[in-house]
Scaffold this motif. Structure first.
Motif, PDB file in Angstrom:
ATOM      1  N   THR A 128       0.829  -1.211   0.000  1.00 29.96           N
ATOM      2  CA  THR A 128       0.000   0.000   0.000  1.00 29.96           C
ATOM      3  C   THR A 128       0.855   1.250   0.000  1.00 29.96           C
ATOM      4  O   THR A 128       0.523   2.241  -0.663  1.00 29.96           O
ATOM      5  CB  THR A 128      -0.934  -0.001   1.222  1.00 29.96           C
ATOM      6  OG1 THR A 128      -1.712  -1.204   1.217  1.00 29.96           O
ATOM      7  CG2 THR A 128      -1.864   1.198   1.190  1.00 29.96           C
ATOM      8  N   TRP A 129       1.966   1.229   0.749  1.00 27.48           N
ATOM      9  CA  TRP A 129       2.881   2.373   0.713  1.00 27.48           C
ATOM     10  C   TRP A 129       3.369   2.627  -0.722  1.00 27.48           C
ATOM     11  O   TRP A 129       3.500   3.774  -1.160  1.00 27.48           O
ATOM     12  CB  TRP A 129       4.080   2.137   1.628  1.00 27.48           C
ATOM     13  CG  TRP A 129       3.872   2.548   3.048  1.00 27.48           C
ATOM     14  CD1 TRP A 129       3.774   1.734   4.135  1.00 27.48           C
ATOM     15  CD2 TRP A 129       3.732   3.886   3.544  1.00 27.48           C
ATOM     16  NE1 TRP A 129       3.583   2.475   5.276  1.00 27.48           N
ATOM     17  CE2 TRP A 129       3.560   3.799   4.954  1.00 27.48           C
ATOM     18  CE3 TRP A 129       3.738   5.137   2.946  1.00 27.48           C
ATOM     19  CZ2 TRP A 129       3.392   4.931   5.755  1.00 27.48           C
ATOM     20  CZ3 TRP A 129       3.575   6.273   3.747  1.00 27.48           C
ATOM     21  CH2 TRP A 129       3.402   6.155   5.132  1.00 27.48           C
TER      22      TRP A 129
ATOM     23  N   LEU B 295      -7.791  -1.395  -6.831  1.00 26.98           N
ATOM     24  CA  LEU B 295      -8.887  -0.586  -6.305  1.00 26.98           C
ATOM     25  C   LEU B 295     -10.242  -1.192  -6.655  1.00 26.98           C
ATOM     26  O   LEU B 295     -11.202  -1.113  -5.874  1.00 26.98           O
ATOM     27  CB  LEU B 295      -8.802   0.842  -6.863  1.00 26.98           C
ATOM     28  CG  LEU B 295      -7.567   1.656  -6.458  1.00 26.98           C
ATOM     29  CD1 LEU B 295      -7.567   2.995  -7.178  1.00 26.98           C
ATOM     30  CD2 LEU B 295      -7.521   1.864  -4.954  1.00 26.98           C
TER      31      LEU B 295
ATOM     32  N   THR C 108     -13.619   5.894  -5.191  1.00 31.42           N
ATOM     33  CA  THR C 108     -13.617   6.416  -3.831  1.00 31.42           C
ATOM     34  C   THR C 108     -14.936   6.000  -3.193  1.00 31.42           C
ATOM     35  O   THR C 108     -15.994   6.537  -3.517  1.00 31.42           O
ATOM     36  CB  THR C 108     -13.487   7.951  -3.824  1.00 31.42           C
ATOM     37  OG1 THR C 108     -12.252   8.316  -4.444  1.00 31.42           O
ATOM     38  CG2 THR C 108     -13.503   8.482  -2.399  1.00 31.42           C
TER      39      THR C 108
ATOM     40  N   HIS D  47      -8.083   8.248  -3.122  1.00 29.63           N
ATOM     41  CA  HIS D  47      -6.756   7.687  -3.360  1.00 29.63           C
ATOM     42  C   HIS D  47      -5.701   8.787  -3.283  1.00 29.63           C
ATOM     43  O   HIS D  47      -5.839   9.845  -3.894  1.00 29.63           O
ATOM     44  CB  HIS D  47      -6.686   6.982  -4.714  1.00 29.63           C
ATOM     45  CG  HIS D  47      -5.561   6.008  -4.792  1.00 29.63           C
ATOM     46  ND1 HIS D  47      -4.321   6.346  -5.246  1.00 29.63           N
ATOM     47  CD2 HIS D  47      -5.482   4.706  -4.413  1.00 29.63           C
ATOM     48  CE1 HIS D  47      -3.522   5.305  -5.182  1.00 29.63           C
ATOM     49  NE2 HIS D  47      -4.202   4.282  -4.683  1.00 29.63           N
ATOM     50  N   ALA D  48      -4.640   8.517  -2.538  1.00 23.85           N
ATOM     51  CA  ALA D  48      -3.673   9.559  -2.195  1.00 23.85           C
ATOM     52  C   ALA D  48      -2.893  10.079  -3.396  1.00 23.85           C
ATOM     53  O   ALA D  48      -2.305  11.166  -3.325  1.00 23.85           O
ATOM     54  CB  ALA D  48      -2.704   9.038  -1.136  1.00 23.85           C
ATOM     55  N   THR D  49      -2.854   9.327  -4.511  1.00 19.85           N
ATOM     56  CA  THR D  49      -2.126   9.815  -5.683  1.00 19.85           C
ATOM     57  C   THR D  49      -2.767  11.078  -6.264  1.00 19.85           C
ATOM     58  O   THR D  49      -2.109  11.834  -6.980  1.00 19.85           O
ATOM     59  CB  THR D  49      -2.079   8.731  -6.767  1.00 19.85           C
ATOM     60  OG1 THR D  49      -3.401   8.221  -6.989  1.00 19.85           O
ATOM     61  CG2 THR D  49      -1.175   7.587  -6.340  1.00 19.85           C
TER      62      THR D  49
ATOM     63  N   TRP E 237      -0.743  15.099   1.224  1.00 19.36           N
ATOM     64  CA  TRP E 237      -0.902  13.702   0.810  1.00 19.36           C
ATOM     65  C   TRP E 237      -1.550  12.879   1.920  1.00 19.36           C
ATOM     66  O   TRP E 237      -2.470  12.090   1.682  1.00 19.36           O
ATOM     67  CB  TRP E 237       0.461  13.123   0.448  1.00 19.36           C
ATOM     68  CG  TRP E 237       0.432  11.648   0.204  1.00 19.36           C
ATOM     69  CD1 TRP E 237       0.146  11.006  -0.959  1.00 19.36           C
ATOM     70  CD2 TRP E 237       0.660  10.615   1.179  1.00 19.36           C
ATOM     71  NE1 TRP E 237       0.198   9.645  -0.782  1.00 19.36           N
ATOM     72  CE2 TRP E 237       0.510   9.377   0.520  1.00 19.36           C
ATOM     73  CE3 TRP E 237       0.994  10.623   2.536  1.00 19.36           C
ATOM     74  CZ2 TRP E 237       0.677   8.160   1.177  1.00 19.36           C
ATOM     75  CZ3 TRP E 237       1.148   9.414   3.190  1.00 19.36           C
ATOM     76  CH2 TRP E 237       0.989   8.198   2.516  1.00 19.36           C
TER      77      TRP E 237
ATOM     78  N   ASP F 294       0.055   3.871  -2.809  1.00 25.51           N
ATOM     79  CA  ASP F 294      -0.496   5.170  -2.398  1.00 25.51           C
ATOM     80  C   ASP F 294       0.580   6.244  -2.243  1.00 25.51           C
ATOM     81  O   ASP F 294       0.313   7.422  -2.488  1.00 25.51           O
ATOM     82  CB  ASP F 294      -1.239   5.023  -1.066  1.00 25.51           C
ATOM     83  CG  ASP F 294      -2.522   4.231  -1.200  1.00 25.51           C
ATOM     84  OD1 ASP F 294      -2.681   3.554  -2.229  1.00 25.51           O
ATOM     85  OD2 ASP F 294      -3.354   4.274  -0.286  1.00 25.51           O
TER      86      ASP F 294
ATOM     87  N   ALA G  77       2.327   8.553  -5.858  1.00 23.30           N
ATOM     88  CA  ALA G  77       2.011   9.985  -5.793  1.00 23.30           C
ATOM     89  C   ALA G  77       3.149  10.801  -6.414  1.00 23.30           C
ATOM     90  O   ALA G  77       2.918  11.838  -7.045  1.00 23.30           O
ATOM     91  CB  ALA G  77       1.775  10.408  -4.346  1.00 23.30           C
TER      92      ALA G  77
ATOM     93  N   HIS H 110      -5.150  10.969   1.816  1.00 24.10           N
ATOM     94  CA  HIS H 110      -5.222   9.533   2.102  1.00 24.10           C
ATOM     95  C   HIS H 110      -6.225   9.242   3.213  1.00 24.10           C
ATOM     96  O   HIS H 110      -7.036   8.299   3.119  1.00 24.10           O
ATOM     97  CB  HIS H 110      -3.836   9.022   2.506  1.00 24.10           C
ATOM     98  CG  HIS H 110      -3.793   7.551   2.767  1.00 24.10           C
ATOM     99  ND1 HIS H 110      -4.095   7.002   3.992  1.00 24.10           N
ATOM    100  CD2 HIS H 110      -3.497   6.506   1.959  1.00 24.10           C
ATOM    101  CE1 HIS H 110      -3.986   5.692   3.936  1.00 24.10           C
ATOM    102  NE2 HIS H 110      -3.616   5.368   2.711  1.00 24.10           N
TER     103      HIS H 110
END
Length: 431
Positions: free
Chosen positions: A78-79, A372, A191, A240-242, A231, A82, A86, A235
């Motif tokens: 996930t790191w 996703l 989302t 989504h953090a991107t 960011w 996400d 980014a 998140h």
């Protein structure tokens, strides 16, 4: 003759300016290395996931770190998806903004073709996927809509050395627009749980970042805390953090300020940040994401065959291999048809066909959307990963053959382009 009007038809993919050609060439050099690292990471992950030590790979993907109080106790996979991506989308946002503000695409007649092609390359693959797999898994409709910048440009850089620069600019712009459309799709359709307060809170560090970059502040130790906070809040909001990467990129000015001498005084902050971050994006962020996303156990040839016969996999493969080239070619031909334009002198539609097939290399963003849509490590996600890898590799191989043959045709033309002492080819002297 004096007093007459030039009624020549407009040209599609006309030759760009020499500074733009030189800049695109520099990007291709960086993306060639990045694409090689991406491919190597994917191969290592696939071999490891199908080896007797596959459990160690699975344990590494699920290893968690980060502060739980800030909703950042995430596993490494996930790191990568996400966080590191980014950076990738931040660089893509910088590139697109620069193209439309200071690049050759600030002219509408140049921009309309790759933008229309990008939309065609999103719509048709989605429709084909829905036609094949929509009954069983409609949430996957966006998986075959994206083009992988690093992988596609790496293939083009290796096999298309002598292709006209306009084709390279076209593919780069199409891929960037394509990925930004994917970000809009992710933010809009993927989302599921949106927390308004963190999302509104992200506007504060975003505004602070914007003020600093508008003042042409380049110090990373000032910019990074606001970027990271933005960011983290995006998140935490459930989006989504991107998306934060693109929003931050769009605040960065492209042109130099008047106090610094204006646009003629040298590259602006957007180009400066792009030069600094592109090696990190292409050399670290995307390969690491590929490593954590492509490791899927095939279960031997029989398992691979079962995966590729699944409607989800079939829809993804058809979307990438057929939907992408059909959509891009149809959009480009439509622009030519309704504007009565023709391809620039020396170019042929087979060149466009080769690039359109190459755009079927989905990989990075397709894998992200697959996670996703169906959930990371789910059975459906495993089938998506197999399909994306298969479709991307086949698209790259077919496109490489076509573009290699076309590059050989253009080699003789390149030999005629002599370079003077000013290092600018004669072909661009009058541009």
């Amino acid at each position: 003759m004096p007093g007459t009007t030039d009624h020549r038809a407009p040209r599609l993919l006309a030759r760009g300016t020499w500074p733009e050609v030189r800049r695109i060439t520099g990007i291709l050099r960086k993306e060639t290395i990045g694409g090689a690292l991406l491919l190597a990471s994917a191969i290592v992950a696939l071999v490891w996931a199908n080896s007797p030590w596959s459990q160690a790979y699975a344990d590494l993907r699920t290893f968690r770190l980060g502060p739980a109080a800030l909703h950042l106790n995430l596993d490494l996979a996930t790191w990568a998806a996400d966080g590191l991506l980014a950076i990738f989308f931040f660089v893509a946002g910088l590139e697109l903004k620069r193209e439309f503000v200071a690049g050759d695409l600030r002219e509408a007649r140049r921009a309309v073709v790759p933008v229309a092609a990008a939309f065609g390359g999103v719509i048709v693959p989605a429709l084909l996927y829905l036609a094949v797999a929509g009954v069983d898994a409609p949430r996957g409709w966006a998986i075959p809509t994206a083009t992988d910048i690093a992988f596609a440009l790496a293939v083009l850089a290796v096999v298309g050395r002598h292709l006209p620069a306009a084709l390279r600019t076209f593919l780069l712009t199409l891929a960037v627009v394509d990925d930004l459309i994917a970000i809009v799709i992710i933010a809009t359709f993927y989302t599921t749980h949106l927390s308004v307060l963190p999302l509104l809170g992200s506007l504060v560090p975003l505004a602070a970042f914007a003020v600093l970059v508008q003042r042409r502040v380049r110090s990373w130790w000032l910019l990074l805390p606001f970027a990271f906070t933005c960011w983290a809040l995006v998140h935490a909001s459930g989006m989504h953090a991107t998306v934060a990467g693109v929003l931050l990129a769009l605040t960065v000015p492209v042109l130099r300020s008047r106090q610094a001498g204006g646009p003629e005084a040298g590259p602006g902050l957007a180009e400066h940040l792009e030069h600094r971050l592109r090696p990190i994006s292409a050399g670290i962020a995307v390969p690491v994401f590929a490593f954590f996303s492509t490791g899927v156990s095939f279960g031997g040839f029989s398992g691979l065959a079962r995966s590729l016969s699944d409607p989800i996999a079939v829809g993804v493969v058809i979307g990438l291999l057929a939907g992408k080239p059909i959509g891009i070619m149809a959009a480009t031909w439509s622009v030519a048809r309704f504007s009565r334009a023709t391809l620039d002198e020396g170019l042929a539609w087979i060149d466009m066909a080769g690039l359109s097939i190459l755009a079927g290399v989905g990989f990075t963003v397709s894998l992200l959307i697959g996670e996703l849509a169906f959930g990371a490590s789910s059975d459906a996600d495993a089938r998506v990963r197999v399909a994306v890898l298969t479709g991307s590799v086949v698209a790259a191989a077919v496109a490489a053959v076509i573009l290699r043959l076309r590059a050989e045709v253009y080699r003789r033309i390149h030999q005629a382009e002599t370079t003077d002492r000013d290092d600018i080819p004669d072909l661009y002297q009058d541009t």
